[in-house]
Motif scaffolding. Structure first.
Motif, PDB file in Angstrom:
ATOM      1  N   ARG A  76      -8.564  -1.730  -2.462  1.00 44.86           N
ATOM      2  CA  ARG A  76      -7.151  -1.892  -2.823  1.00 44.86           C
ATOM      3  C   ARG A  76      -6.925  -3.127  -3.686  1.00 44.86           C
ATOM      4  O   ARG A  76      -7.635  -4.107  -3.562  1.00 44.86           O
ATOM      5  CB  ARG A  76      -6.305  -2.056  -1.556  1.00 44.86           C
ATOM      6  CG  ARG A  76      -6.313  -0.873  -0.659  1.00 44.86           C
ATOM      7  CD  ARG A  76      -5.258  -1.055   0.427  1.00 44.86           C
ATOM      8  NE  ARG A  76      -5.231   0.105   1.276  1.00 44.86           N
ATOM      9  CZ  ARG A  76      -5.688   0.131   2.524  1.00 44.86           C
ATOM     10  NH1 ARG A  76      -6.203  -0.942   3.066  1.00 44.86           N
ATOM     11  NH2 ARG A  76      -5.635   1.224   3.233  1.00 44.86           N
ATOM     12  N   ASN A  77      -5.887  -3.033  -4.473  1.00 42.25           N
ATOM     13  CA  ASN A  77      -5.441  -4.171  -5.258  1.00 42.25           C
ATOM     14  C   ASN A  77      -4.404  -4.916  -4.421  1.00 42.25           C
ATOM     15  O   ASN A  77      -3.333  -4.399  -4.144  1.00 42.25           O
ATOM     16  CB  ASN A  77      -4.817  -3.684  -6.573  1.00 42.25           C
ATOM     17  CG  ASN A  77      -4.483  -4.830  -7.495  1.00 42.25           C
ATOM     18  OD1 ASN A  77      -4.200  -5.944  -7.056  1.00 42.25           O
ATOM     19  ND2 ASN A  77      -4.518  -4.560  -8.779  1.00 42.25           N
ATOM     20  N   GLU A  78      -4.759  -6.130  -3.992  1.00 41.28           N
ATOM     21  CA  GLU A  78      -3.845  -6.951  -3.198  1.00 41.28           C
ATOM     22  C   GLU A  78      -3.558  -8.232  -3.962  1.00 41.28           C
ATOM     23  O   GLU A  78      -4.395  -9.119  -4.043  1.00 41.28           O
ATOM     24  CB  GLU A  78      -4.445  -7.251  -1.817  1.00 41.28           C
ATOM     25  CG  GLU A  78      -4.592  -6.013  -0.947  1.00 41.28           C
ATOM     26  CD  GLU A  78      -5.189  -6.303   0.422  1.00 41.28           C
ATOM     27  OE1 GLU A  78      -5.360  -7.498   0.772  1.00 41.28           O
ATOM     28  OE2 GLU A  78      -5.506  -5.329   1.120  1.00 41.28           O
ATOM     29  N   GLY A  79      -2.371  -8.302  -4.536  1.00 34.17           N
ATOM     30  CA  GLY A  79      -1.979  -9.486  -5.298  1.00 34.17           C
ATOM     31  C   GLY A  79      -2.862  -9.735  -6.503  1.00 34.17           C
ATOM     32  O   GLY A  79      -3.163 -10.875  -6.832  1.00 34.17           O
ATOM     33  N   GLY A  80      -3.287  -8.671  -7.171  1.00 31.32           N
ATOM     34  CA  GLY A  80      -4.124  -8.794  -8.360  1.00 31.32           C
ATOM     35  C   GLY A  80      -5.605  -8.955  -8.065  1.00 31.32           C
ATOM     36  O   GLY A  80      -6.402  -9.100  -8.972  1.00 31.32           O
ATOM     37  N   VAL A  81      -5.966  -8.937  -6.780  1.00 35.44           N
ATOM     38  CA  VAL A  81      -7.372  -9.071  -6.392  1.00 35.44           C
ATOM     39  C   VAL A  81      -7.827  -7.771  -5.732  1.00 35.44           C
ATOM     40  O   VAL A  81      -7.182  -7.284  -4.805  1.00 35.44           O
ATOM     41  CB  VAL A  81      -7.568 -10.256  -5.407  1.00 35.44           C
ATOM     42  CG1 VAL A  81      -9.010 -10.355  -4.953  1.00 35.44           C
ATOM     43  CG2 VAL A  81      -7.117 -11.557  -6.054  1.00 35.44           C
ATOM     44  N   MET A  82      -8.928  -7.208  -6.225  1.00 33.94           N
ATOM     45  CA  MET A  82      -9.457  -5.983  -5.623  1.00 33.94           C
ATOM     46  C   MET A  82     -10.195  -6.360  -4.340  1.00 33.94           C
ATOM     47  O   MET A  82     -11.077  -7.217  -4.352  1.00 33.94           O
ATOM     48  CB  MET A  82     -10.395  -5.255  -6.584  1.00 33.94           C
ATOM     49  CG  MET A  82      -9.685  -4.668  -7.786  1.00 33.94           C
ATOM     50  SD  MET A  82      -8.311  -3.544  -7.385  1.00 33.94           S
ATOM     51  CE  MET A  82      -9.194  -2.140  -6.713  1.00 33.94           C
ATOM     52  N   LYS A  83      -9.799  -5.723  -3.237  1.00 33.12           N
ATOM     53  CA  LYS A  83     -10.412  -6.009  -1.943  1.00 33.12           C
ATOM     54  C   LYS A  83     -10.958  -4.728  -1.331  1.00 33.12           C
ATOM     55  O   LYS A  83     -10.280  -3.706  -1.294  1.00 33.12           O
ATOM     56  CB  LYS A  83      -9.393  -6.638  -0.992  1.00 33.12           C
ATOM     57  CG  LYS A  83      -8.939  -8.012  -1.450  1.00 33.12           C
ATOM     58  CD  LYS A  83      -8.204  -8.727  -0.361  1.00 33.12           C
ATOM     59  CE  LYS A  83      -7.881 -10.141  -0.827  1.00 33.12           C
ATOM     60  NZ  LYS A  83      -7.200 -10.905   0.185  1.00 33.12           N
ATOM     61  N   MET A  84     -12.199  -4.830  -0.843  1.00 30.68           N
ATOM     62  CA  MET A  84     -12.838  -3.713  -0.166  1.00 30.68           C
ATOM     63  C   MET A  84     -12.779  -4.011   1.325  1.00 30.68           C
ATOM     64  O   MET A  84     -13.033  -5.125   1.751  1.00 30.68           O
ATOM     65  CB  MET A  84     -14.288  -3.586  -0.636  1.00 30.68           C
ATOM     66  CG  MET A  84     -15.000  -2.379  -0.101  1.00 30.68           C
ATOM     67  SD  MET A  84     -16.623  -2.136  -0.867  1.00 30.68           S
ATOM     68  CE  MET A  84     -17.466  -3.631  -0.423  1.00 30.68           C
ATOM     69  N   ARG A  85     -12.427  -2.979   2.111  1.00 30.49           N
ATOM     70  CA  ARG A  85     -12.302  -3.189   3.544  1.00 30.49           C
ATOM     71  C   ARG A  85     -12.872  -1.992   4.298  1.00 30.49           C
ATOM     72  O   ARG A  85     -12.632  -0.847   3.923  1.00 30.49           O
ATOM     73  CB  ARG A  85     -10.827  -3.380   3.900  1.00 30.49           C
ATOM     74  CG  ARG A  85     -10.606  -3.664   5.365  1.00 30.49           C
ATOM     75  CD  ARG A  85      -9.184  -4.092   5.695  1.00 30.49           C
ATOM     76  NE  ARG A  85      -8.172  -3.269   5.083  1.00 30.49           N
ATOM     77  CZ  ARG A  85      -7.033  -3.731   4.587  1.00 30.49           C
ATOM     78  NH1 ARG A  85      -6.765  -5.016   4.628  1.00 30.49           N
ATOM     79  NH2 ARG A  85      -6.148  -2.914   4.073  1.00 30.49           N
ATOM     80  N   PHE A  98      -8.410  14.889   0.073  1.00 31.81           N
ATOM     81  CA  PHE A  98      -8.643  13.446   0.078  1.00 31.81           C
ATOM     82  C   PHE A  98      -9.831  13.191  -0.829  1.00 31.81           C
ATOM     83  O   PHE A  98     -10.841  13.889  -0.744  1.00 31.81           O
ATOM     84  CB  PHE A  98      -8.947  12.940   1.496  1.00 31.81           C
ATOM     85  CG  PHE A  98      -9.020  11.450   1.574  1.00 31.81           C
ATOM     86  CD1 PHE A  98      -7.884  10.696   1.842  1.00 31.81           C
ATOM     87  CD2 PHE A  98     -10.220  10.791   1.345  1.00 31.81           C
ATOM     88  CE1 PHE A  98      -7.942   9.309   1.893  1.00 31.81           C
ATOM     89  CE2 PHE A  98     -10.293   9.409   1.389  1.00 31.81           C
ATOM     90  CZ  PHE A  98      -9.146   8.670   1.662  1.00 31.81           C
ATOM     91  N   GLU A  99      -9.714  12.185  -1.689  1.00 36.88           N
ATOM     92  CA  GLU A  99     -10.793  11.914  -2.639  1.00 36.88           C
ATOM     93  C   GLU A  99     -11.428  10.548  -2.389  1.00 36.88           C
ATOM     94  O   GLU A  99     -10.739   9.535  -2.315  1.00 36.88           O
ATOM     95  CB  GLU A  99     -10.249  11.987  -4.068  1.00 36.88           C
ATOM     96  CG  GLU A  99     -11.339  11.881  -5.103  1.00 36.88           C
ATOM     97  CD  GLU A  99     -10.826  12.059  -6.525  1.00 36.88           C
ATOM     98  OE1 GLU A  99     -11.652  12.292  -7.410  1.00 36.88           O
ATOM     99  OE2 GLU A  99      -9.606  11.949  -6.743  1.00 36.88           O
ATOM    100  N   PHE A 100     -12.738  10.570  -2.238  1.00 40.72           N
ATOM    101  CA  PHE A 100     -13.539   9.349  -2.268  1.00 40.72           C
ATOM    102  C   PHE A 100     -13.970   9.221  -3.724  1.00 40.72           C
ATOM    103  O   PHE A 100     -14.703  10.079  -4.233  1.00 40.72           O
ATOM    104  CB  PHE A 100     -14.770   9.472  -1.370  1.00 40.72           C
ATOM    105  CG  PHE A 100     -14.458   9.499   0.109  1.00 40.72           C
ATOM    106  CD1 PHE A 100     -14.216   8.323   0.800  1.00 40.72           C
ATOM    107  CD2 PHE A 100     -14.433  10.691   0.805  1.00 40.72           C
ATOM    108  CE1 PHE A 100     -13.945   8.332   2.160  1.00 40.72           C
ATOM    109  CE2 PHE A 100     -14.166  10.725   2.169  1.00 40.72           C
ATOM    110  CZ  PHE A 100     -13.920   9.538   2.846  1.00 40.72           C
ATOM    111  N   ALA A 101     -13.515   8.160  -4.413  1.00 35.21           N
ATOM    112  CA  ALA A 101     -13.770   8.046  -5.848  1.00 35.21           C
ATOM    113  C   ALA A 101     -14.038   6.603  -6.233  1.00 35.21           C
ATOM    114  O   ALA A 101     -13.561   5.677  -5.571  1.00 35.21           O
ATOM    115  CB  ALA A 101     -12.567   8.567  -6.631  1.00 35.21           C
ATOM    116  N   PRO A 102     -14.796   6.384  -7.323  1.00 27.74           N
ATOM    117  CA  PRO A 102     -15.043   5.019  -7.785  1.00 27.74           C
ATOM    118  C   PRO A 102     -13.720   4.275  -7.987  1.00 27.74           C
ATOM    119  O   PRO A 102     -12.758   4.828  -8.509  1.00 27.74           O
ATOM    120  CB  PRO A 102     -15.775   5.224  -9.117  1.00 27.74           C
ATOM    121  CG  PRO A 102     -16.437   6.559  -8.971  1.00 27.74           C
ATOM    122  CD  PRO A 102     -15.468   7.385  -8.154  1.00 27.74           C
ATOM    123  N   GLY A 103     -13.659   3.044  -7.495  1.00 28.06           N
ATOM    124  CA  GLY A 103     -12.460   2.227  -7.615  1.00 28.06           C
ATOM    125  C   GLY A 103     -11.451   2.479  -6.509  1.00 28.06           C
ATOM    126  O   GLY A 103     -10.409   1.840  -6.462  1.00 28.06           O
ATOM    127  N   GLY A 104     -11.766   3.407  -5.593  1.00 25.40           N
ATOM    128  CA  GLY A 104     -10.861   3.717  -4.493  1.00 25.40           C
ATOM    129  C   GLY A 104     -11.645   3.823  -3.201  1.00 25.40           C
ATOM    130  O   GLY A 104     -12.627   3.111  -2.997  1.00 25.40           O
TER     131      GLY A 104
END
Length: 153
Positions: A76-85, A98-104
């Motif tokens: 996710r994009n959180e405040g302009g920072v991409m965060k993986m969780r 539901f799509e598992f996709a690059p960047g998501g």
């Protein structure tokens, strides 16, 4: 009861049970694993899941034949920072996809247990909250496979 008949009954019941555990209402498509870059042992898997049931399905865990561990991850994009969780589950909406996709969202594969090359086949197992499992065949791809990648010598 003769032993032979007992064995046949056990085999038939086992077959019926395994059929019941595969969700006919969830379909996968376009499954692939992006190979790790040289020197790395982690990578990601992507696919589209379609839920044909009239109720939500909840994906609670994943595993892959090529990695010691697999996890569900959001990106996710959180405040302009991409965060993986790491996420505990994914909801597949009723009669939706539901799509598992690059960047998501993606399936993170940790600690590859063997060397893989482009085009190799691996199995990804999806486990749902109700006990169903779905075996998804996936093919491996490299970021270097794309036609727009220039090879320099």
């Amino acid at each position: 009861m003769p032993l032979r008949l007992t064995v046949v009954i056990v085999l038939v019941l086992g077959s019926l049970q395994s059929l019941a555990q595969s969700p006919a209402d969830v379909l996968s498509s376009d499954a692939y694993v992006r190979l790790p870059v040289p020197g790395q042992k982690n990578a990601a898997a992507f696919m589209t899941l379609r839920n044909r049931a009239e109720k939500d399905r909840v994906l609670t865990s994943v595993s892959c034949s090529c990695a010691a561990k697999a996890e569900l991850h959001s990106h996710r994009n959180e405040g302009g920072v991409m965060k993986m969780r790491r996420e505990a589950s994914v909801k597949l909406p009723a009669a939706g996809s539901f799509e598992f996709a690059p960047g998501g969202w993606h399936i993170m594969l940790l600690d590859f247990n063997r060397a893989l090359r482009t085009g190799d086949a691996v199995d990804i197992t999806l486990s749902f909250a109700n006990g169903d499992t779905l075996q998804v065949p996936a093919v491996t791809k490299s970021v270097f496979d794309s036609s727009d990648h220039q090879h320099h010598h």
